[in-house]
Scaffold this active site. Structure first.
Site, PDB file in Angstrom:
ATOM      1  N   THR A  12       0.825  -1.207   0.000  1.00  0.00           N
ATOM      2  CA  THR A  12       0.000   0.000   0.000  1.00  0.00           C
ATOM      3  C   THR A  12       0.861   1.260   0.000  1.00  0.00           C
ATOM      4  OG1 THR A  12      -0.162   0.046   2.412  1.00  0.00           O
ATOM      5  CG2 THR A  12      -1.847  -1.195   1.236  1.00  0.00           C
ATOM      6  N   ASP A  13       0.224   2.352  -0.349  1.00  0.00           N
ATOM      7  CA  ASP A  13       0.919   3.641  -0.365  1.00  0.00           C
ATOM      8  C   ASP A  13       0.477   4.472   0.837  1.00  0.00           C
ATOM      9  OD1 ASP A  13      -1.630   4.618  -1.001  1.00  0.00           O
ATOM     10  OD2 ASP A  13      -1.156   4.886  -3.113  1.00  0.00           O
ATOM     11  N   LYS A  14       0.866   5.725   0.860  1.00  0.00           N
ATOM     12  CA  LYS A  14       0.554   6.599   1.993  1.00  0.00           C
ATOM     13  C   LYS A  14      -0.951   6.785   2.191  1.00  0.00           C
ATOM     14  CE  LYS A  14       1.950  10.908   4.084  1.00  0.00           C
ATOM     15  NZ  LYS A  14       2.879  12.023   4.062  1.00  0.00           N
ATOM     16  N   GLY A  16      -3.017   4.411   1.961  1.00  0.00           N
ATOM     17  CA  GLY A  16      -3.552   3.169   2.488  1.00  0.00           C
ATOM     18  C   GLY A  16      -4.161   2.251   1.434  1.00  0.00           C
ATOM     19  N   ILE A  17      -3.958   2.592   0.166  1.00  0.00           N
ATOM     20  CA  ILE A  17      -4.496   1.750  -0.900  1.00  0.00           C
ATOM     21  C   ILE A  17      -3.358   1.029  -1.621  1.00  0.00           C
ATOM     22  CG2 ILE A  17      -6.534   3.205  -1.199  1.00  0.00           C
ATOM     23  CD1 ILE A  17      -5.241   4.365  -3.719  1.00  0.00           C
TER      24      ILE A  17
END
Length: 135
Positions: A12-14, A16-17
């Site tokens: 995930t990225d910052k 949250g996905i």
């Protein structure tokens, strides 16, 4: 054929996905799972001297997937002419009919010198198995 996996935190990225770069990996995992389920795990193909490089990959994102979710990746054969194989993928949240992502990957079959191999001539059983899965 369905491949089930859990979304890992590192994917995930910052926000949250799941980061878009991970979908290519997921397609590859689903492809390996598909080949194993039809009786041709990739290591078996390599033992036969057959390689299957990726020619193209595409994906379209319909909704986000987040850490901790579980997904089902359905893999299907779109086309196969003995040399070139096109697979389609649909990713759904496990237990739902919601399609979050669709994609395709194109592959060819080559020998260890990267010369094209026609699986219809080289391995008729493999060819027939793939053709029987074309939708």
């Amino acid at each position: 054929m369905a491949y089930i996996r859990d979304v890992k935190y590192y994917e995930t990225d910052k926000m949250g996905i799941v980061h878009h770069s991970n979908y290519v990996r997921w397609f590859e995992e689903a492809r390996m799972d598909f080949l194993a389920k039809i009786g041709y795990p990739y290591d078996k193909m390599e033992e036969m001297g057959i390689l299957s490089p990726v020619l193209a990959v595409s994906s379209k994102y319909k909704s986000v997937i987040k850490f901790g979710e579980h997904v089902e990746i359905d893999t299907r054969v779109i086309s196969f002419n003995g040399i070139k194989l096109v697979l389609g993928y649909e990713i759904k949240r496990l237990g739902t009919d919601e399609i979050t992502t669709v994609g395709e990957s194109e592959h060819c079959f080559v020998d260890e010198q990267f010369k094209p191999v026609n699986m219809k001539k080289c391995n008729r059983e493999f060819y027939d198995t793939i053709v029987s899965n074309v939708e």
